[in-house]
Design a protein around this motif. Structure first.
Motif, short mmCIF file in Angstrom:
data_model
loop_
_atom_site.label_atom_id
_atom_site.label_comp_id
_atom_site.label_asym_id
_atom_site.label_seq_id
_atom_site.Cartn_x
_atom_site.Cartn_y
_atom_site.Cartn_z
N ASP A 127 0.81 -1.22 0.00
CA ASP A 127 0.00 0.00 0.00
C ASP A 127 0.85 1.27 0.00
O ASP A 127 0.34 2.36 -0.31
CB ASP A 127 -0.92 0.02 1.23
CG ASP A 127 -2.07 -0.99 1.07
OD1 ASP A 127 -2.18 -1.55 -0.04
OD2 ASP A 127 -2.81 -1.18 2.04
N ALA A 128 2.11 1.15 0.35
CA ALA A 128 3.00 2.32 0.34
C ALA A 128 3.14 2.90 -1.06
O ALA A 128 3.54 4.06 -1.23
CB ALA A 128 4.37 1.95 0.90
N LEU A 129 2.82 2.10 -2.07
CA LEU A 129 2.89 2.60 -3.45
C LEU A 129 1.75 3.57 -3.75
O LEU A 129 1.87 4.45 -4.61
CB LEU A 129 2.82 1.43 -4.45
CG LEU A 129 3.95 0.39 -4.43
CD1 LEU A 129 3.56 -0.80 -5.31
CD2 LEU A 129 5.26 1.01 -4.90
N LEU A 130 0.63 3.38 -3.04
CA LEU A 130 -0.59 4.10 -3.42
C LEU A 130 -0.48 5.62 -3.34
O LEU A 130 -0.86 6.31 -4.28
CB LEU A 130 -1.78 3.59 -2.59
CG LEU A 130 -2.13 2.11 -2.82
CD1 LEU A 130 -3.31 1.69 -1.94
CD2 LEU A 130 -2.46 1.86 -4.29
N PRO A 131 0.06 6.17 -2.21
CA PRO A 131 0.10 7.65 -2.18
C PRO A 131 1.01 8.23 -3.26
O PRO A 131 0.74 9.32 -3.77
CB PRO A 131 0.64 7.96 -0.78
CG PRO A 131 1.16 6.68 -0.24
CD PRO A 131 0.46 5.57 -0.93
N LEU A 132 2.07 7.49 -3.64
CA LEU A 132 2.96 7.99 -4.69
C LEU A 132 2.23 7.98 -6.04
O LEU A 132 2.32 8.93 -6.82
CB LEU A 132 4.24 7.15 -4.74
CG LEU A 132 5.08 7.22 -3.46
CD1 LEU A 132 6.21 6.19 -3.51
CD2 LEU A 132 5.65 8.62 -3.24
N ALA A 133 1.50 6.90 -6.28
CA ALA A 133 0.71 6.83 -7.52
C ALA A 133 -0.38 7.90 -7.50
O ALA A 133 -0.67 8.53 -8.53
CB ALA A 133 0.08 5.45 -7.68
N ALA A 134 -0.97 8.13 -6.32
CA ALA A 134 -2.03 9.13 -6.21
C ALA A 134 -1.49 10.54 -6.49
O ALA A 134 -2.19 11.39 -7.02
CB ALA A 134 -2.67 9.07 -4.82
N ARG A 135 -0.24 10.77 -6.12
CA ARG A 135 0.34 12.09 -6.36
C ARG A 135 0.43 12.37 -7.86
O ARG A 135 0.14 13.47 -8.33
CB ARG A 135 1.73 12.17 -5.72
CG ARG A 135 2.18 13.61 -5.50
CD ARG A 135 3.64 13.69 -5.13
NE ARG A 135 3.90 13.13 -3.81
CZ ARG A 135 5.13 12.97 -3.32
NH1 ARG A 135 6.20 13.29 -4.05
NH2 ARG A 135 5.30 12.45 -2.13
N VAL A 136 0.82 11.34 -8.63
CA VAL A 136 0.88 11.49 -10.09
C VAL A 136 -0.52 11.74 -10.65
O VAL A 136 -0.72 12.63 -11.49
CB VAL A 136 1.48 10.23 -10.75
CG1 VAL A 136 1.25 10.23 -12.25
CG2 VAL A 136 2.96 10.13 -10.43
N GLU A 137 -1.48 11.00 -10.13
CA GLU A 137 -2.84 11.16 -10.62
C GLU A 137 -3.36 12.56 -10.32
O GLU A 137 -4.06 13.17 -11.14
CB GLU A 137 -3.75 10.10 -9.99
CG GLU A 137 -5.13 10.09 -10.62
CD GLU A 137 -5.95 8.85 -10.26
OE1 GLU A 137 -5.52 8.09 -9.38
OE2 GLU A 137 -7.02 8.66 -10.88
N ALA A 138 -2.99 13.08 -9.14
CA ALA A 138 -3.44 14.42 -8.77
C ALA A 138 -2.81 15.48 -9.68
O ALA A 138 -3.47 16.44 -10.10
CB ALA A 138 -3.10 14.71 -7.31
N ARG A 139 -1.54 15.29 -10.00
CA ARG A 139 -0.87 16.23 -10.91
C ARG A 139 -1.54 16.20 -12.28
O ARG A 139 -1.75 17.24 -12.93
CB ARG A 139 0.61 15.88 -11.07
CG ARG A 139 1.48 16.35 -9.92
CD ARG A 139 2.94 15.99 -10.18
NE ARG A 139 3.50 16.69 -11.33
CZ ARG A 139 4.58 16.29 -12.03
NH1 ARG A 139 5.20 15.16 -11.68
NH2 ARG A 139 5.03 16.98 -13.04
N LEU A 140 -1.88 14.99 -12.73
CA LEU A 140 -2.58 14.84 -14.01
C LEU A 140 -3.93 15.56 -13.97
O LEU A 140 -4.26 16.34 -14.87
CB LEU A 140 -2.79 13.35 -14.31
CG LEU A 140 -3.69 13.02 -15.51
CD1 LEU A 140 -3.10 13.55 -16.81
CD2 LEU A 140 -3.92 11.51 -15.61
N ALA A 141 -4.69 15.32 -12.89
CA ALA A 141 -6.03 15.93 -12.80
C ALA A 141 -5.92 17.45 -12.81
O ALA A 141 -6.72 18.14 -13.45
CB ALA A 141 -6.72 15.45 -11.53
N GLU A 142 -4.91 17.95 -12.14
CA GLU A 142 -4.69 19.40 -12.08
C GLU A 142 -4.37 19.95 -13.47
O GLU A 142 -4.91 20.98 -13.91
CB GLU A 142 -3.53 19.67 -11.13
CG GLU A 142 -3.47 21.06 -10.56
CD GLU A 142 -2.27 21.19 -9.62
OE1 GLU A 142 -1.58 22.22 -9.68
OE2 GLU A 142 -1.99 20.22 -8.86
#
Lengths: 333, 333
Positions: free
Chosen positions: A191-206
Motif C-alpha cells: 500500500d505504500a505505493l498508493l500515495p505515490l501513484a495518487a500524487r501522479v494522478e493528482a498532478r494529471l487531474a490538475e
C-alpha cells in the motif's frame, strides 16, 4: 490483478515491474543489434526499446522515494538521452508518412498504398493524381524530412556505439537482476505505493483541469488555427499544456501498471494526445517547409492548406480527448 | 395564425401575401432610388428589395397552379435576373469582409474593429499585427474583390436604369394592386394551398435525405477539405446538394409564411446553409487569388491556410445544419 501483490512489500512490486521492463529492454536491444535484421524489425526493436525505457524512467520518477534516489536520477537522465536520440528517426519517418497521406487525401486522390481492385472489365481504376502544387510540396517535404531522418539515423547509430550507451545498458542489466531500493521504505507493505501513484494522478487531474476543455468540447471552434498565420511560438504556447498532460497521463498509466491495475482504459486518451502531438509537429514541419527560399507559389499554397489541415487535426484530437475524458470521469464517479 | 385564412379562399391568402411583398418591394425600390441616400441605407434597401423579390418568386413557383401561369413564369424569370444582378455587389463586399476577418483571426490578431481598452498605465495595447504573408494576401483579395464589387455596382446601376427593369417594377406594381390568379383554382377554399406547400416540403425532405448527414454528424470528419488541393469543380460537386437544400428550404419557409404558419423554426437551419454557401465561395475566392501570376510564396501560403480555414467553416456549417435538422425532426415527431 492488484491481489498478486497483497502479501508482498512495496519493494517486491516495484522490483517485479522494473525487472520485467529491464528484461524487455535488453531483449529489444539484442534484437536491434543482431546483424542481418531487416529494417522493419530493427524499427520494431527500437520502438520496444523506447517503450521499456519510458516505463523504467517513469516508474523511477513516480516511486523515487522507494529507490536508491541518486542512482535512479542518474539512470533516468541517461534513459531520457537514449530515448530522445532513438525517437528522432522514427518521428521523421512517421511525420513524412502523415504529411504525404494528408497531401493525397487533400487532393481527393487515393493513397498509393491502397490497392485498387480490378473492375469487371479487368482494368485497374487509375488513382487520382496529385496537383502540381501538392506533388511539389510532397517532394519538398520528402527531401527535408528524409535528410532529417538520415541525420537522426546516423546519430542513433553513433549513440548505440558510444561508451555512454554501454553504461546505460549495464545499468539496465543491473536492474534486471537486482533493483537498487531504499531498504527501509521498500520494506513497507504494498500500500505504500498508493500515495505515490495518487500524487501522479493528482498532478494529471490538475493539468487536465487547466486545459480549455470547455472550448474543446465545441466542435469546429477554430481554436487550433488561431495562430495559423501568426508566429510558430504562439502555436507552441497553445499546445504546451496538452503536451504536458500527455506526459503526465503516461506517468499515470505506468504507475497503474506497477500497481497491477487495468490501464487500458487510459490508452485511448493517451493515443489521442499522441495524435495531437504528431499533428502539431506535422503542421510545424509544413510551415517550416514553406519558409524554404525560392519555392513556387503553388508549392507554398499547398503547404498552407496542409498546415491548416494538420492544425485541424490538432483541434480534432483535443475534441476527442475531451470526449474520452468526460466519459472516463462520468464512469469513475 | 393559420386561422386568419379559415373562411377565405386560397386566392385571398395568396393575394394577401403577394401584395404585402409587392408593397415591400416597391417601398425598398423608392428608398433605393432616393437621391442623397447614404451608402448603408442604399445597401439596406437593396437587401430588402431582394428579400421581397425572393418571396414573390418563390410563392409564384410553389403556388403556380393557382396563378395565371404564363404571367407568373415570366415575372419569376425577370425577378431572378434582377435579384442576381443586385446580389453580386453585396456578395463581393461580404465575401471580402469574411476573408479579411479570417486573416486577422488566423494571425491571432485582434480585429481592427475591436476597440482596445487602455490599460492601467493609460497606454492602448497594440493589436497583433498581420504577418507579411497575411497582409499581402489581404491586399490581394481586397484588390480583386473591390474590382469585382465595382463592376457589380456598375452592372446594378445599369440594370436599375434599363427598360427591362422598369417592366419588372411595373409588373410588381400590378401585383400590389391586383394579383393575376387562375379564377377557378383560386376560388377553392384555403386548404387548397396545403398540397402545394406539402409538395415543396416533400422535395426538401427528399433532398435532405440525400445529404451525407451521417458523415456530417461526426465532427472533424475532414470531408469538406477532401478536394482542398484538387480541382475546384470537385469541391463544387460536393457542395451542390447542400446548396440545393438551401434553396428548397427557402421555398418551404416562404410557403409556410403564405400559410400563416410559424417559419422562425426554420430560420436557424437556413442561416446555417447561408453560412455554408458564403464559406464555400470565400474558399473558392482564396483559391482563385492564389492562382494570380507572380505572387510571393508567403502570399500563396497565407491563401492556402485561408482556403483550408474556409473549407473548415463549410464543414462546420454542415455539422451545424445536421444538429438543427435532427433536433427539428425529433421535435416534430
Amino acid at each position: 490483478m492488484a491481489q498478486q501483490h497483497h502479501d508482498s512489500t512495496a519493494g517486491d512490486a516495484l522490483t517485479e515491474y522494473l525487472q520485467s521492463q529491464a528484461t524487455e529492454f535488453l531483449r529489444s536491444l539484442r534484437m536491434h543489434g543482431e546483424s542481418g535484421v531487416a529494417a522493419a524489425e530493427a524499427s520494431d526493436a527500437a520502438r520496444a526499446l523506447r517503450r521499456a525505457a519510458r516505463r523504467i524512467s517513469g516508474t523511477l520518477h513516480t516511486f523515487r522515494p522507494l529507490t536508491d534516489q541518486a542512482w535512479a536520477d542518474g539512470l533516468r537522465t541517461e534513459l531520457a538521452w537514449l530515448s530522445g536520440t532513438l525517437a528522432l528517426e522514427h518521428a521523421c519517418s512517421s511525420r513524412l508518412d502523415r504529411l504525404l497521406d494528408a497531401l493525397h487525401r487533400l487532393s481527393g486522390a487515393q493513397l498509393p498504398t491502397a490497392r485498387t481492385e480490378p473492375d469487371a472489365a479487368g482494368t485497374v481504376a487509375k488513382p487520382g493524381a496529385l496537383t502540381v502544387g501538392a506533388a511539389r510540396a510532397g517532394a519538398l517535404l520528402e527531401r527535408q524530412l528524409t535528410l532529417a531522418r538520415t541525420r537522426a539515423h546516423s546519430a542513433a547509430l553513433q549513440a548505440l556505439g558510444s561508451s555512454r550507451f554501454h553504461a546505460v545498458a549495464d545499468a539496465v542489466a543491473v536492474l534486471a537482476s537486482d533493483v537498487p531500493l531504499a531498504p527501509a521504505e521498500a520494506a513497507h507493505e504494498c500500500d505504500a505505493l498508493l500515495p505515490l501513484a495518487a500524487r501522479v494522478e493528482a498532478r494529471l487531474a490538475e493539468a487536465v483541469a487547466a486545459l480549455p476543455l470547455g472550448r474543446a468540447a465545441h466542435p469546429y471552434n477554430a481554436e487550433a488555427l488561431v495562430h495559423g498565420l501568426g508566429s510558430a511560438p504562439a502555436s507552441e504556447r497553445q499546445d504546451a499544456p496538452w503536451h504536458q498532460v500527455r506526459l503526465l497521463l503516461r506517468l499515470h498509466r505506468y504507475a497503474q501498471e506497477v500497481l497491477g491495475a487495468d490501464a487500458t482504459r487510459l490508452a485511448g486518451a493517451s493515443e489521442t494526445l499522441d495524435r495531437h502531438r504528431d499533428a502539431a509537429e506535422a503542421a510545424a514541419a509544413s510551415a517550416a517547409a514553406a519558409r524554404t527560399p525560392r519555392i513556387a507559389p503553388a508549392t507554398a499554397y499547398a503547404l498552407g492548406v496542409l498546415h491548416a489541415d494538420q492544425r485541424h487535426e490538432v483541434e480534432a484530437a483535443r475534441f476527442g480527448f475531451q470526449q474520452l475524458w468526460q466519459r472516463s470521469v462520468v464512469t469513475a464517479t
